[in-house]
Design a protein around this motif. Structure first.
Motif, PDB file in Angstrom:
ATOM      1  N   UNK A   1     -11.414   1.543  -1.779  1.00  0.00           N
ATOM      2  CA  UNK A   1     -10.513   1.773  -2.577  1.00  0.00           C
ATOM      3  C   UNK A   1      -9.023   1.783  -2.039  1.00  0.00           C
ATOM      4  N   UNK A   2      -9.202   2.514  -0.946  1.00  0.00           N
ATOM      5  CA  UNK A   2      -8.436   2.761   0.224  1.00  0.00           C
ATOM      6  C   UNK A   2      -7.131   1.138   1.161  1.00  0.00           C
TER       7      UNK A   2
ATOM      8  N   UNK B   1      -3.572  -0.527   0.196  1.00  0.00           N
ATOM      9  CA  UNK B   1      -2.914  -0.753   0.885  1.00  0.00           C
ATOM     10  C   UNK B   1      -2.641   0.092   2.331  1.00  0.00           C
ATOM     11  N   UNK B   2      -3.472   1.122   1.536  1.00  0.00           N
ATOM     12  CA  UNK B   2      -3.303   2.322   3.190  1.00  0.00           C
ATOM     13  C   UNK B   2      -5.015   2.252   3.640  1.00  0.00           C
ATOM     14  N   UNK B   3      -5.163   1.140   4.133  1.00  0.00           N
ATOM     15  CA  UNK B   3      -6.118   0.599   5.264  1.00  0.00           C
ATOM     16  C   UNK B   3      -6.753   1.125   5.806  1.00  0.00           C
TER      17      UNK B   3
END
Length: 506
Positions: free
Chosen positions: A282-283, A287-289
């Protein structure tokens, strides 16, 4: 410049400056009201006074130097807390000032970078991961969901012991209980059976023992920052660390790969690995990899793996050893569970709340034999006082749970195993009573407390219900070895395995 041309006042000026500097240092030292400390040796400080069982050595030192004591462990200033009042000051009053963790020196040699919830410093990452663990894994609702796994595994334990009961053969109960907690941890945490993991019990136990040992033990790199790495290198410690954590990393990667297999049959409900992988996915999609990676997943797995397997088994081993030494207490516990359960054939988790004496036995075991005799060290982040003593940033604080649990100030006949002391007694181990700190307290308290106690109570109840227990031929109650296993580790086990003879009743 020739010596005879140096002004006479210059050496005097240098001596005066040196004296002023020394006076300033002495004034600073005097202005700090540090806790009392035993005499130290050069370089190593108080390291030589720890002994093979540090919690016992610290208790003896605290009798002379007080319940708030400063040990200089080479370059590390460590405050040892040995009273309930001082523990309350640390874990409740000044919790925020000392809830960080020192970085693991051994992490420098790892070929992978775990950011571990247990050992990570206090901050945003730690708060997010702890919140995740509490909500997803250790909440009452989550623990209750896995009730069927615990009951199935305890039933398998009873069946395996029954094979020995017919021939009155002694069994290694320590090994059986360790295998039980390993199986439950594997199924709840990793979504697969320990029996199908490819690990035999002896190898698995050795892996856990060594991992707990290297994480909890002191090493030269921590105490001697500039030269300690030389000692750890030539002693083989770094190689040992690499080997142990490579084995763990390989195991964790296999578990993750199994969950990522596109041909894997999806379970009805997500296990812990499913939840962690879903959060990572989900991250990435949002875009919050960088926030949550496979390394973070492995770190959480390691906490569950090492915290869940060892501590529960240790508690059950000590409890059964104490009952074997005290046949009267054993019979009282068996009578309670058998009278309540009747001919049902097994104890279920819904029965446990009715077994009050069993709960007293568990509490008394936690008091006399806490699996973690010293709470994991905290690193202070700001100045505060304990009992009037100054505690400064970057000091370590360790609470001697073992010493507090045996303090005659709080416990009558503290060296004796007396479950009845908890009758009509409100003292509990949930972190609000500082006389009994099995699971710690405050921000760094163990989030798995409900899961751990549920496993311990269910397994003990069934062992007491289904079997009578005898000592092997030629062994008397007073012959049972109740010594603790020596070594610097996170947990303190019984020195020798517990061998008992089961007699099946049902």
């Amino acid at each position: 410049m020739a010596l005879d041309t140096i002004p006479l006042w210059l050496p005097l000026l240098l001596v005066l400056a040196l004296l002023l500097l020394m006076k300033k240092k002495m004034d600073e030292r005097c202005s700090k009201n540090l806790p009392p400390s035993p005499p130290k040796l050069p370089i190593i400080g108080n390291l030589h006074q720890l002994g093979v069982l540090p919690h016992q050595s610290m208790r003896q030192l605290s009798k002379k130097y007080g319940s708030v004591m400063l040990l200089q462990l080479s370059g590390i200033r460590t405050v040892i807390i040995s009273s309930a009042e001082a523990a309350r000051e640390v874990l409740k009053v000044n919790d925020l000032a000392c809830c960080s963790r020192p970085p693991l020196a051994c992490s420098k040699v790892f070929s992978y970078n775990y950011r571990d919830i247990t050992f990570s410093p206090y901050g945003d990452y730690w708060r997010e991961i702890r919140k995740l663990c509490v909500l997803e894994f250790f909440s009452v609702k989550s623990v209750q969901f896995y009730e069927f796994i615990r009951e199935e595994e305890v039933a398998l334990l009873v069946d395996s012991i029954s094979h020995y009961a017919s021939s009155a053969t002694p069994i290694n109960l320590s090994e059986k209980l360790f295998a039980l907690t390993a199986s439950i941890t594997f199924r709840i945490g990793f979504g697969k059976s320990f029996r199908g993991s490819g690990l035999d019990n002896d190898k698995f136990q050795a892996m856990v023992d060594e991992a707990v040992s290297v994480i909890g033990s002191y090493n030269a790199s921590e105490f001697f920052p500039f030269v300690g790495w030389i000692i750890d290198t030539f002693s083989g410690r770094f190689k040992r660390l690499e080997r142990v954590f490579h084995e763990l990393d390989t195991l964790f990667q296999q578990i993750i790969d199994l969950h990522l297999d596109p041909e894997r049959t999806k379970p009805k409900h997500e296990d812990i690995i499913d939840v962690l992988l879903r959060i990572e996915r989900e991250q990435v999609e949002s875009g919050n990899a960088a926030r949550f990676t496979k390394h973070n997943i492995k770190a959480v797995i390691m906490n569950i793996f090492l915290g869940g397997v060892d501590t529960g088994a240790i508690t059950m081993i000590w409890a059964m050893a104490e009952l074997a030494k005290n046949p009267r207490l054993m019979k009282k516990a068996q009578d309670e569970v058998r009278n309540f359960i009747g001919n049902k054939g097994k104890v279920t988790e819904s029965d446990i709340d009715h077994l009050h004496y069993l709960k007293m036995i568990v509490k008394e075991t936690f008091r006399l034999h806490p699996p973690a005799t010293l709470l994991l060290p905290r690193e202070t982040m700001s100045h505060f006082k304990i009992n009037g003593y100054d505690i400064y940033p970057k000091m370590l604080v360790q609470v001697n749970v073992w010493a507090i649990g045996r303090d005659p100030k709080y416990w009558e006949n503290p060296e004796e195993f007396i479950p009845e002391r908890f009758m009509d007694n409100s003292i509990d181990y949930k972190g609000q009573n500082f006389e009994l700190l099995t699971f710690g307290s405050g921000r760094r308290g163990c989030p798995g407390i409900y899961m751990a106690t549920t496993i311990v109570e269910l397994a003990l109840a069934n062992l007491l219900y289904c079997f009578n227990w005898k000592l092997p031929d030629g062994i008397k109650e007073e012959d049972i070895n109740m010594e603790e296993k020596a070594g610097l580790s996170l947990t303190t086990n019984k020195k020798t395995a517990l061998n008992l003879v089961p007699i099946k009743l049902f």
